[in-house]
Every structure is written in C-alpha cells, then in structure tokens.
Scaffold this motif. Sequence first.
Motif, PDB file in Angstrom:
ATOM      1  N   GLY A 106      49.980  62.996  31.567  1.00  0.00           N
ATOM      2  CA  GLY A 106      50.239  61.825  32.387  1.00  0.00           C
ATOM      3  C   GLY A 106      50.962  62.093  33.677  1.00  0.00           C
ATOM      4  O   GLY A 106      50.811  63.157  34.285  1.00  0.00           O
ATOM      5  N   THR A 107      51.816  61.149  34.075  1.00  0.00           N
ATOM      6  CA  THR A 107      52.252  61.048  35.459  1.00  0.00           C
ATOM      7  C   THR A 107      53.717  61.403  35.700  1.00  0.00           C
ATOM      8  O   THR A 107      54.115  61.559  36.848  1.00  0.00           O
ATOM      9  CB  THR A 107      52.052  59.605  35.941  1.00  0.00           C
ATOM     10  OG1 THR A 107      52.891  58.729  35.163  1.00  0.00           O
ATOM     11  CG2 THR A 107      50.616  59.168  35.777  1.00  0.00           C
ATOM     12  N   THR A 108      54.512  61.508  34.653  1.00  0.00           N
ATOM     13  CA  THR A 108      55.943  61.704  34.828  1.00  0.00           C
ATOM     14  C   THR A 108      56.480  62.725  33.821  1.00  0.00           C
ATOM     15  O   THR A 108      55.762  63.166  32.925  1.00  0.00           O
ATOM     16  CB  THR A 108      56.706  60.366  34.696  1.00  0.00           C
ATOM     17  OG1 THR A 108      56.041  59.532  33.745  1.00  0.00           O
ATOM     18  CG2 THR A 108      56.766  59.629  36.021  1.00  0.00           C
ATOM     19  N   ARG A 109      57.725  63.085  33.963  1.00  0.00           N
ATOM     20  CA  ARG A 109      58.326  64.193  33.220  1.00  0.00           C
ATOM     21  C   ARG A 109      58.128  64.065  31.717  1.00  0.00           C
ATOM     22  O   ARG A 109      57.761  65.031  31.040  1.00  0.00           O
ATOM     23  CB  ARG A 109      59.826  64.266  33.535  1.00  0.00           C
ATOM     24  CG  ARG A 109      60.541  65.428  32.839  1.00  0.00           C
ATOM     25  CD  ARG A 109      62.003  65.505  33.214  1.00  0.00           C
ATOM     26  NE  ARG A 109      62.644  66.662  32.609  1.00  0.00           N
ATOM     27  CZ  ARG A 109      62.628  67.884  33.117  1.00  0.00           C
ATOM     28  NH1 ARG A 109      62.026  68.113  34.267  1.00  0.00           N
ATOM     29  NH2 ARG A 109      63.239  68.886  32.500  1.00  0.00           N
ATOM     30  N   TYR A 110      58.383  62.891  31.177  1.00  0.00           N
ATOM     31  CA  TYR A 110      58.337  62.738  29.730  1.00  0.00           C
ATOM     32  C   TYR A 110      56.989  62.230  29.230  1.00  0.00           C
ATOM     33  O   TYR A 110      56.879  61.771  28.098  1.00  0.00           O
ATOM     34  CB  TYR A 110      59.485  61.851  29.260  1.00  0.00           C
ATOM     35  CG  TYR A 110      60.830  62.484  29.562  1.00  0.00           C
ATOM     36  CD1 TYR A 110      61.083  63.802  29.210  1.00  0.00           C
ATOM     37  CD2 TYR A 110      61.822  61.791  30.241  1.00  0.00           C
ATOM     38  CE1 TYR A 110      62.293  64.407  29.505  1.00  0.00           C
ATOM     39  CE2 TYR A 110      63.041  62.385  30.542  1.00  0.00           C
ATOM     40  CZ  TYR A 110      63.264  63.693  30.178  1.00  0.00           C
ATOM     41  OH  TYR A 110      64.461  64.296  30.484  1.00  0.00           O
ATOM     42  N   SER A 111      55.954  62.372  30.088  1.00  0.00           N
ATOM     43  CA  SER A 111      54.598  62.261  29.554  1.00  0.00           C
ATOM     44  C   SER A 111      54.386  63.380  28.540  1.00  0.00           C
ATOM     45  O   SER A 111      53.612  63.250  27.602  1.00  0.00           O
ATOM     46  CB  SER A 111      53.572  62.357  30.678  1.00  0.00           C
ATOM     47  OG  SER A 111      53.706  61.284  31.580  1.00  0.00           O
ATOM     48  N   GLY A 112      55.076  64.494  28.764  1.00  0.00           N
ATOM     49  CA  GLY A 112      55.146  65.578  27.794  1.00  0.00           C
ATOM     50  C   GLY A 112      56.602  65.960  27.608  1.00  0.00           C
ATOM     51  O   GLY A 112      57.188  66.603  28.467  1.00  0.00           O
ATOM     52  N   ASN A 113      57.205  65.554  26.521  1.00  0.00           N
ATOM     53  CA  ASN A 113      58.635  65.787  26.303  1.00  0.00           C
ATOM     54  C   ASN A 113      58.868  66.806  25.194  1.00  0.00           C
ATOM     55  O   ASN A 113      58.121  66.861  24.221  1.00  0.00           O
ATOM     56  CB  ASN A 113      59.349  64.484  25.934  1.00  0.00           C
ATOM     57  CG  ASN A 113      58.908  63.965  24.583  1.00  0.00           C
ATOM     58  OD1 ASN A 113      57.773  63.535  24.419  1.00  0.00           O
ATOM     59  ND2 ASN A 113      59.800  63.998  23.596  1.00  0.00           N
ATOM     60  N   SER A 114      59.899  67.606  25.367  1.00  0.00           N
ATOM     61  CA  SER A 114      60.319  68.529  24.313  1.00  0.00           C
ATOM     62  C   SER A 114      61.176  67.754  23.321  1.00  0.00           C
ATOM     63  O   SER A 114      62.315  67.386  23.618  1.00  0.00           O
ATOM     64  CB  SER A 114      61.124  69.685  24.918  1.00  0.00           C
ATOM     65  OG  SER A 114      61.747  70.444  23.913  1.00  0.00           O
ATOM     66  N   SER A 115      60.651  67.496  22.146  1.00  0.00           N
ATOM     67  CA  SER A 115      61.348  66.646  21.175  1.00  0.00           C
ATOM     68  C   SER A 115      62.654  67.273  20.691  1.00  0.00           C
ATOM     69  O   SER A 115      63.601  66.566  20.349  1.00  0.00           O
ATOM     70  CB  SER A 115      60.447  66.337  19.983  1.00  0.00           C
ATOM     71  OG  SER A 115      60.040  67.532  19.334  1.00  0.00           O
ATOM     72  N   SER A 116      62.743  68.598  20.684  1.00  0.00           N
ATOM     73  CA  SER A 116      63.943  69.242  20.164  1.00  0.00           C
ATOM     74  C   SER A 116      65.113  69.208  21.145  1.00  0.00           C
ATOM     75  O   SER A 116      66.242  69.493  20.759  1.00  0.00           O
ATOM     76  CB  SER A 116      63.636  70.699  19.791  1.00  0.00           C
ATOM     77  OG  SER A 116      63.223  71.428  20.927  1.00  0.00           O
TER      78      SER A 116
END
Length: 439
Positions: A143-153
Amino acid sequence: MKTNLTKTATLILLLFLKSFAVEAQETKNPFKVNLSEDGKKYIKFGANFQLWGRYTELNPNSKIGDNVVSHSTDIVIRRLRLQAMGMLTENVFFHIQLGQNNINFTQNAGPSNTPLSVLDALGEYHFNDKFHLGGGLTGWGAGTTRYSGNSSSSQLTLDAPIYQQNINISSTFGNRNLSIYAKGMFDKLSYRVAITNPYRNATSTLNLNSTISTGTPKAQYSGILTYAFAEKETNTEPYNKGTYLGTKKIFNIALGYMTQAKSMWRVDPDNAGGVLYDDMKILGLDVFYDKPISKKGDALTLYAAYNNCNFGKNYIRNIATPNPAVTDGSLINGSGNGFIGVGTGNIYYGQVGYLFTKPTNPNIKGRVQAYAAGQIADLEALDSPMSMYELGANYYLTGTLGPKLSLGYQSRAIFEKTGIKYPQSDRKDMLVLQFQVSF
C-alpha cells in the motif's frame, strides 16, 4: 489442498532448523547460519507470538452465540509467526513465513484445528543496491504508507493501524498479496513499486453506495518513495519497525499510491438494472521520527500519516481486530469491537512514544516505553469524523526488541444507521494485556 500446502511448508521450515541447528550454535547469533565466511550468504530464522487477555465493551446488539451481550472477556492468540529468510548466493534472496492470526474462542472447531497459513513466500534477484526484482506472496505491494507493511514484533502501539493495509481490496491477511515488485536505494532515496494480482471478492451486496465488486479483479498498482534525512533503514523486508528503542537516528518522509481499476461497484440511480463501476485510488503521505534524546538512553518516537482514499460513493468498512462477537449485518459499526476505520474520504493517524531512561541498577535490564495514538476518519458517509484513540505502555524484558509485556486502552466512536449521513451516538472501550515472545 490448503492443509497439504501448510504441512509441506512446515516440513521445509523444520528441515531448515534441524539441518543448521548445530552450525548455528557456533555463530554469534544462534538464529543465523552463515553460509560464507564473510556472512554475506546466510539463512536466518525467527518467530513471534502475541498473546492477548482482553476486556471489550461490545457494540450495541452484538451476539456471542445466541445471546445479545454488552461486554466480553477473551484470550486471543493475536499473531503467530515462524519464518526463514536469507541470501543463498550473492544475488538470490528468499523469504518464507508461516503463521496465523486471531485465534480465540469463536472458532467452532477449536484453536487446535486452526492450520498455519503461508503468509510470505518469495524470491528476489539483486542486480545491485539500486535494483532488486522479486515476486511471490508478499507485502511489497501492500500500500501507500509505512504501516501498510508493519513489523509486528516491533510495534509501538498494541496493534498496527489496520486501515493502512487496505485489507478490503486484498487478501484475508491484508497486506500480503501475489505480486511482482521492484525495490532499491539511491543514496538517501528508497523506492518500491509493485503489480499485484488481487484475490477476488466472493460476496458483495450491490446497492446505491459503493461496495467491492465480485467481478474478475483487475491488476493493482502501488508504490512508495521514501527519503531518509538521517540514517537509512534496511529494505530487506517490507515490514517496517514501529520503534528502534533509541538504537538508531531515523527521520523519514514518504509518499505512496495505490490504484485498481473497476474494483468497486454500485447500482446506477438512473437505471435500476444498471451497474456503475468505480476505481480505487489511494494516496498516502507520512513522516517517521525515532531518535535518542540524551545519553541516558531515553528516546522519542513520532509518526504521522495522511491518506486520501477513494473507494467510490459513500464506501465504509469496519475494523474489528479480532472480533469476539457476531451480527446479523444490520449494525453500521459491525459487531463486537468494530469501528468505521476505512472509507471514502480523508484519514489522519498519529503516534507518539517515549522510552524512559535506562535503569541505574545494572542488574535491571527491563525498559519502559509509554505511548499514545489516534485515528481520525473524515469520511463522506459520516455526519462527523470517526475518532479512535489509544493509550498504553510497553515493558521490554531484556531492554531490547523482543520479549515484552504491553498494556493498552482503546476508545472508539460508535455511529447510528440513520439519516443520509450516519451520526455518532456513543463511544466504547477495550482493554488489552499482551505478552509477546519473539526472536
């Protein structure tokens, strides 16, 4: 088929672990196996487990079983992750991740019957630092912003801003899709672009307001440009850290987009038998700041994001992570802990975190970090913006990213399904205690 695929992928991961366990003990990192003396060729293993104990004030008319209830308590395995990744040659990178989300008492077959799913399965060829080409099941097209892909840990808050993952137009795991992508770095500027083959939406109600089309999905295009004013972040994975606990000096600004033609549909008001199609168009702008404040070890984390979202006329979607209750579909907020977090309009989100100074007692390794976050969704279907805010604290047991205890409080706005635009009628709360184990 899915069960066989899961068993095969699990077997591959276990074979990796068994084959390299002895050699791994001789390395500095017990979860990394060097395949070359200089460490440039390697295989690395990791895991993440998040356990929630939760109290939730449920949305009006929510049901658990056959009973309408006002609140619930439950135990949730929010996330489970097992992964392996590495450079097999000087140019070839792979990443495999298995896992599951949201295991709680609502599974009729029981949590033990919930299979592991393949979350990531990709391969990349690195031509140079400026150009990596890859494909597979991945979050690089998220997607469009940083937490479109977030490191869950490494999340600062108890959970990610789920709205950024655009899960209404993609897979059941939201930010993971079948994509071909390119990424790379030009000094301080990093980029990523992707072409995604979205999963088809199986069911949808066709009405005057826009909903997700059940037609054959067209290609989805996305990309993000990020400029680093301070230290650069790695682009090994698409999953960005929520905090560095003062170990880095990061100041990034990013601009992103996502589009998909004819992804939405609605009834033509001038033709009862006609259908109008709308394109999905999302723009994103965000800023991330994470730096130590003093030599005492305290650090500040700041994040702010803006998204302009166009899903078609009056589109809205609820976020409920994970939902402890059900509904007959008549509730505008959805059931359980749902709130209207996605839709056509403008969405604003922010986080602030403060990591307290290191303990003066050298025998105490733990670190405390307080945080606050909030989302405002100014959507065309709502009479007033939806607001959600969170307060909480993290206690890192080893003083580093990894095992931690978190306590989080969330307050969300509730809307009524009345009138042309839906008005806010109430607020509901949720309290979560989390224990995370990760490496």
